[in-house]
Design a protein around this motif. Structure first.
Motif, mmCIF file in Angstrom:
data_model
loop_
_atom_site.group_PDB
_atom_site.id
_atom_site.type_symbol
_atom_site.label_atom_id
_atom_site.label_comp_id
_atom_site.label_asym_id
_atom_site.label_seq_id
_atom_site.Cartn_x
_atom_site.Cartn_y
_atom_site.Cartn_z
ATOM 1 N N GLY A 186 0.756 -1.163 0.001
ATOM 2 C CA GLY A 186 -0.234 0.178 -0.173
ATOM 3 C C GLY A 186 0.825 1.135 -0.067
ATOM 4 O O GLY A 186 0.894 2.219 -0.875
ATOM 5 N N HIS A 187 1.603 1.187 0.876
ATOM 6 C CA HIS A 187 2.620 2.272 0.842
ATOM 7 C C HIS A 187 3.891 2.247 -0.206
ATOM 8 O O HIS A 187 4.273 3.227 -1.073
ATOM 9 C CB HIS A 187 3.321 2.572 2.574
ATOM 10 C CG HIS A 187 4.524 3.539 2.210
ATOM 11 N ND1 HIS A 187 4.367 4.895 2.110
ATOM 12 C CD2 HIS A 187 5.932 3.322 2.379
ATOM 13 C CE1 HIS A 187 5.569 5.268 2.436
ATOM 14 N NE2 HIS A 187 6.466 4.429 2.329
ATOM 15 N N ARG B 113 2.370 7.113 3.596
ATOM 16 C CA ARG B 113 1.718 7.775 2.447
ATOM 17 C C ARG B 113 1.347 6.656 1.374
ATOM 18 O O ARG B 113 1.789 5.643 1.391
ATOM 19 C CB ARG B 113 3.051 8.591 2.068
ATOM 20 C CG ARG B 113 3.365 9.847 3.093
ATOM 21 C CD ARG B 113 4.481 10.534 2.532
ATOM 22 N NE ARG B 113 4.078 11.221 1.049
ATOM 23 C CZ ARG B 113 5.110 12.027 0.504
ATOM 24 N NH1 ARG B 113 6.170 12.356 1.239
ATOM 25 N NH2 ARG B 113 4.571 12.308 -0.581
ATOM 26 N N TYR B 114 0.369 7.306 0.685
ATOM 27 C CA TYR B 114 -0.166 6.589 -0.456
ATOM 28 C C TYR B 114 -0.274 7.448 -1.464
ATOM 29 O O TYR B 114 -0.954 7.128 -2.703
ATOM 30 C CB TYR B 114 -1.550 5.896 -0.068
ATOM 31 C CG TYR B 114 -2.663 6.971 0.384
ATOM 32 C CD1 TYR B 114 -3.322 7.820 -0.425
ATOM 33 C CD2 TYR B 114 -2.726 7.037 1.675
ATOM 34 C CE1 TYR B 114 -4.241 8.556 -0.110
ATOM 35 C CE2 TYR B 114 -3.532 8.167 2.127
ATOM 36 C CZ TYR B 114 -4.488 8.666 1.322
ATOM 37 O OH TYR B 114 -5.212 9.582 1.891
ATOM 38 N N ASP B 115 0.541 8.346 -1.699
ATOM 39 C CA ASP B 115 0.765 9.496 -2.919
ATOM 40 C C ASP B 115 1.985 9.269 -3.495
ATOM 41 O O ASP B 115 2.243 10.110 -4.399
ATOM 42 C CB ASP B 115 0.386 10.738 -2.358
ATOM 43 C CG ASP B 115 1.555 11.269 -1.583
ATOM 44 O OD1 ASP B 115 2.249 10.650 -0.776
ATOM 45 O OD2 ASP B 115 1.580 12.354 -1.181
ATOM 46 N N SER C 228 2.476 3.317 -4.818
ATOM 47 C CA SER C 228 1.386 3.154 -3.660
ATOM 48 C C SER C 228 -0.019 3.046 -4.033
ATOM 49 O O SER C 228 -0.198 3.327 -5.109
ATOM 50 C CB SER C 228 1.867 4.480 -2.610
ATOM 51 O OG SER C 228 1.438 5.596 -3.189
ATOM 52 N N ASP C 229 -0.778 2.617 -2.887
ATOM 53 C CA ASP C 229 -2.084 2.526 -3.416
ATOM 54 C C ASP C 229 -2.904 2.388 -2.028
ATOM 55 O O ASP C 229 -2.678 1.741 -1.136
ATOM 56 C CB ASP C 229 -2.458 1.066 -4.101
ATOM 57 C CG ASP C 229 -3.866 0.791 -4.374
ATOM 58 O OD1 ASP C 229 -4.418 0.447 -3.517
ATOM 59 O OD2 ASP C 229 -4.255 1.085 -5.534
ATOM 60 N N TYR C 230 -3.860 3.573 -1.904
ATOM 61 C CA TYR C 230 -4.757 3.732 -0.494
ATOM 62 C C TYR C 230 -5.506 2.519 -0.343
ATOM 63 O O TYR C 230 -5.532 2.044 0.788
ATOM 64 C CB TYR C 230 -5.618 4.609 -0.769
ATOM 65 C CG TYR C 230 -6.563 5.142 0.231
ATOM 66 C CD1 TYR C 230 -6.116 5.632 1.511
ATOM 67 C CD2 TYR C 230 -7.989 4.619 0.107
ATOM 68 C CE1 TYR C 230 -7.148 5.666 2.590
ATOM 69 C CE2 TYR C 230 -8.887 4.606 1.492
ATOM 70 C CZ TYR C 230 -8.334 5.216 2.440
ATOM 71 O OH TYR C 230 -9.279 5.359 3.578
ATOM 72 N N LYS C 231 -6.105 2.070 -1.245
ATOM 73 C CA LYS C 231 -7.070 0.584 -1.195
ATOM 74 C C LYS C 231 -6.098 -0.382 -0.441
ATOM 75 O O LYS C 231 -6.494 -1.250 0.656
ATOM 76 C CB LYS C 231 -7.865 0.209 -2.159
ATOM 77 C CG LYS C 231 -8.908 0.936 -2.678
ATOM 78 C CD LYS C 231 -9.689 0.478 -3.756
ATOM 79 C CE LYS C 231 -10.903 1.475 -4.223
ATOM 80 N NZ LYS C 231 -11.736 1.146 -5.515
ATOM 81 N N LYS D 1 -5.074 0.492 3.188
ATOM 82 C CA LYS D 1 -6.102 0.104 4.032
ATOM 83 C C LYS D 1 -6.605 -1.230 4.259
ATOM 84 O O LYS D 1 -6.758 -1.991 5.574
ATOM 85 C CB LYS D 1 -7.338 0.768 3.452
ATOM 86 C CG LYS D 1 -8.608 0.821 4.515
ATOM 87 C CD LYS D 1 -9.982 1.611 3.917
ATOM 88 C CE LYS D 1 -11.061 1.485 5.008
ATOM 89 N NZ LYS D 1 -12.180 2.420 4.562
ATOM 90 N N ILE E 144 -7.919 5.279 9.411
ATOM 91 C CA ILE E 144 -8.152 4.864 7.991
ATOM 92 C C ILE E 144 -8.988 3.650 7.756
ATOM 93 O O ILE E 144 -9.347 2.984 8.444
ATOM 94 C CB ILE E 144 -6.504 4.241 7.653
ATOM 95 C CG1 ILE E 144 -6.670 3.967 6.074
ATOM 96 C CG2 ILE E 144 -6.274 2.884 8.268
ATOM 97 C CD1 ILE E 144 -5.315 3.725 5.537
#
Length: 207
Positions: A133-134, A160-162, A166-169, A172, A207
């Motif tokens: 994710g990060h 960070r996921y930006d 990286s990927d927010y889903k 999480k 989150i």
């Protein structure tokens, strides 16, 4: 208690946490960032024999001291196969993005981890948990009483996921369905900042 001890060293590049995990004079280095002299000084102080380097992920701040440690102690490096090529790429490990002159390039890792497999290094057993994710190959290492989580989870925060890759889903999912499934009393050692506990971060539900 498994009698394993953990030393946290705040390194000289964006306050990255390097850990020296040891038991009975045998040790593992986790994420050797920039500042080899600091790592060596602590190992000498504790009279340890270092046997391996394990990486939670391959962003530049977590690998800047990798080759110095590997060369001096003559030990192998373990990493996720998803980020093995990041070690030699300033673009992928983001050292070029960070403006580090000539970027950070290291030799390839000797070994690649398998997810959910147990490993015994330096007489200590831990389970490899995929926590992407990060970064896509982010790993956490569950030693029983504690877990080393890299930049997936922090005290009162998360990674960070930006960033590229990286990927927010995914982040999480890694936090809720991998890390938060662990014993709430398990201590958490993150890649930056202070240690915490699974229950504390789960209760915050950030989150």
């Amino acid at each position: 208690m498994n009698n394993i001890k953990v030393e946290r060293l705040v390194m000289d590049m964006i306050d990255e946490n390097c850990y020296i995990i040891h038991k009975d004079e045998r040790a593992i280095i986790v994420d050797p960032g920039y500042g080899f002299k600091k790592i060596k000084k602590e190992i000498d102080r504790l009279f340890l024999n270092v046997e391996a380097i394990i990486l939670t992920h391959a962003h530049f701040d977590h690998i800047a001291g990798l080759d110095e440690c590997r060369k001096y102690y003559k030990i192998p490096v373990y990493i996720s196969p998803k980020e093995s090529d990041w070690l030699s790429s300033p673009e992928l490990n983001l050292s070029s993005v960070a403006g580090i002159e000539n970027g950070i390039k290291t030799f390839p890792a000797e070994f690649e981890f398998e997810n959910y497999k147990e490993y015994t290094l330096a007489g200590m057993t831990f389970k490899v948990l995929p926590t992407p994710g990060h970064s896509p190959g982010g790993l956490s290492f569950d030693f029983g009483d504690f877990v080393v989580v890299g930049d997936a989870l922090f005290m009162s925060g998360y990674g960070r996921y930006d960033l590229p890759g990286s990927d927010y889903k995914e982040l999480k999912n890694s936090i809720h369905n991998v890390l938060f499934k662990l014993d709430g009393n398990k201590k958490v050692y993150p890649g930056h900042g202070y240690d915490t506990y699974i229950k504390r971060e789960k209760d915050l539900n950030l989150i």
